[in-house]
Write a protein that holds these residues in place. Structure first.
Motif: not given
Length: 316
Positions: A256-284
């Motif tokens: 769950g999200l607890q493991q996301v925090r334990e992995m040190g994943l940055n949600l802001q960076e992941l959000g920016a990645d999602a925007l870039e994927q959408a801008a490139a047409g890979r995520l809708r």
């Protein structure tokens, strides 16, 4: 909101313009992200461990628009930037929202503000949960609430990874949305829905479950995964999370999200990645319905009636 209750407690009114302090900016809001948990909080029954706020307050936390003011010792170059951002947990259902300057994510030019807001919470969360589950090509993946904002993105990510995906939804009207994303679809409102899933897999269990519903649906889904599988607690639309104890005893990895925090994943960076994927047409992002800001009560009522598909936004 001056009290908890039915959607009608959401009433449009006047509020002072927020004033940015050090490290803060004010966003002139164009679109607001509405998430299901906000309907639960409004009703006074937020799923644990989320705390309830103290009324009166302005609900909402996810906004998109143009930065119209910056606080002291804050980069003036941010003025006029088109961004999405999360506030501190309230203040989002408004024409102007106060957010931390370091929380804003620039919107790629190729992406509309509405599409970017539709990815604000769910985009980062989907990217994080997908990395945790790491479905492999040809693995069976089950996504609950697959026609919703988060579920729809998880379906797309799993399909793009080459997995065999089954999306479950709460009504026949939502089946086509899942199939359009390249997955097979099952209505979990049908009492034999788990047997329908097993028919699609040829009798096999699934390798990954994204459990966004919890309650009876989540509990039923636990029968579809065996030792070595991954069961991700992604939400509690039913009002309660699925109990992970029995799964862990059977050798299923519960994440769950607890493991996301334990992995040190940055949600802001992941959000920016999602925007870039959408801008490139890979995520809708799928925006199923929009409401004017002053009709926030109607948005909540539609979400509670389970008639919405994809993301629900308020437009200012």
């Amino acid at each position: 909101m001056t009290e908890f209750g039915a959607p009608s407690v959401l009433v449009a009114g006047e509020a002072p313009d927020p004033q940015p302090g050090k490290g803060q900016v004010v966003v002139d809001v164009e679109a607001v992200n509405v998430v299901f948990v906000e309907t639960q909080i409004r009703a006074g029954r937020a799923p644990l461990p989320l705390p309830l706020p103290t009324p009166p307050y302005i609900p909402g936390s996810g906004v998109g628009g143009v930065i119209g003011a910056v606080g002291p010792d804050t980069d003036p170059g941010l003025l006029g930037r088109r961004v999405i951002a999360q506030s501190s947990g309230s203040g989002g259902y408004a024409e102007k929202a106060l957010v931390a300057a370091d929380a804003v994510i620039p919107i790629p030019e190729a992406l509309s503000t509405a599409d970017a807001v539709a990815l604000l919470t769910d985009g980062a969360t989907a990217m994080a949960l997908f990395r945790l589950a790491a479905p492999k090509p040809e693995e069976w993946v089950l996504v609950e609430a697959a026609a919703g904002g988060l579920g729809g993105l998880l379906v797309q990510l799993a399909v793009n990874a080459g997995a065999k995906v089954i999306g479950t939804v709460g009504s026949d009207a939502k089946l086509s949305a899942v199939r359009d994303a390249g997955a097979q679809a099952v209505n979990y409102a049908q009492p034999d829905w788990t047997e329908r899933v097993r028919t699609l897999t040829g009798g096999a269990t699934v390798d990954v479950v994204f459990d966004g519903v919890g309650g009876d649906i989540g509990t039923a889904a636990t029968s579809l995964v065996e030792a070595g599988g991954r069961f991700l607690l992604t939400g509690a639309a039913s009002g309660g999370y699925t109990d992970p104890a029995a799964l862990a005893e059977r050798g299923v990895t519960v994440l769950g999200l607890q493991q996301v925090r334990e992995m040190g994943l940055n949600l802001q960076e992941l959000g920016a990645d999602a925007l870039e994927q959408a801008a490139a047409g890979r995520l809708r992002p799928v925006i199923g319905q929009t409401f004017p800001l002053e009709h926030a009560a109607d948005a909540h009522a539609a979400m509670e009636a389970r008639t919405t598909i994809g993301k629900t936004l308020l437009l200012v």
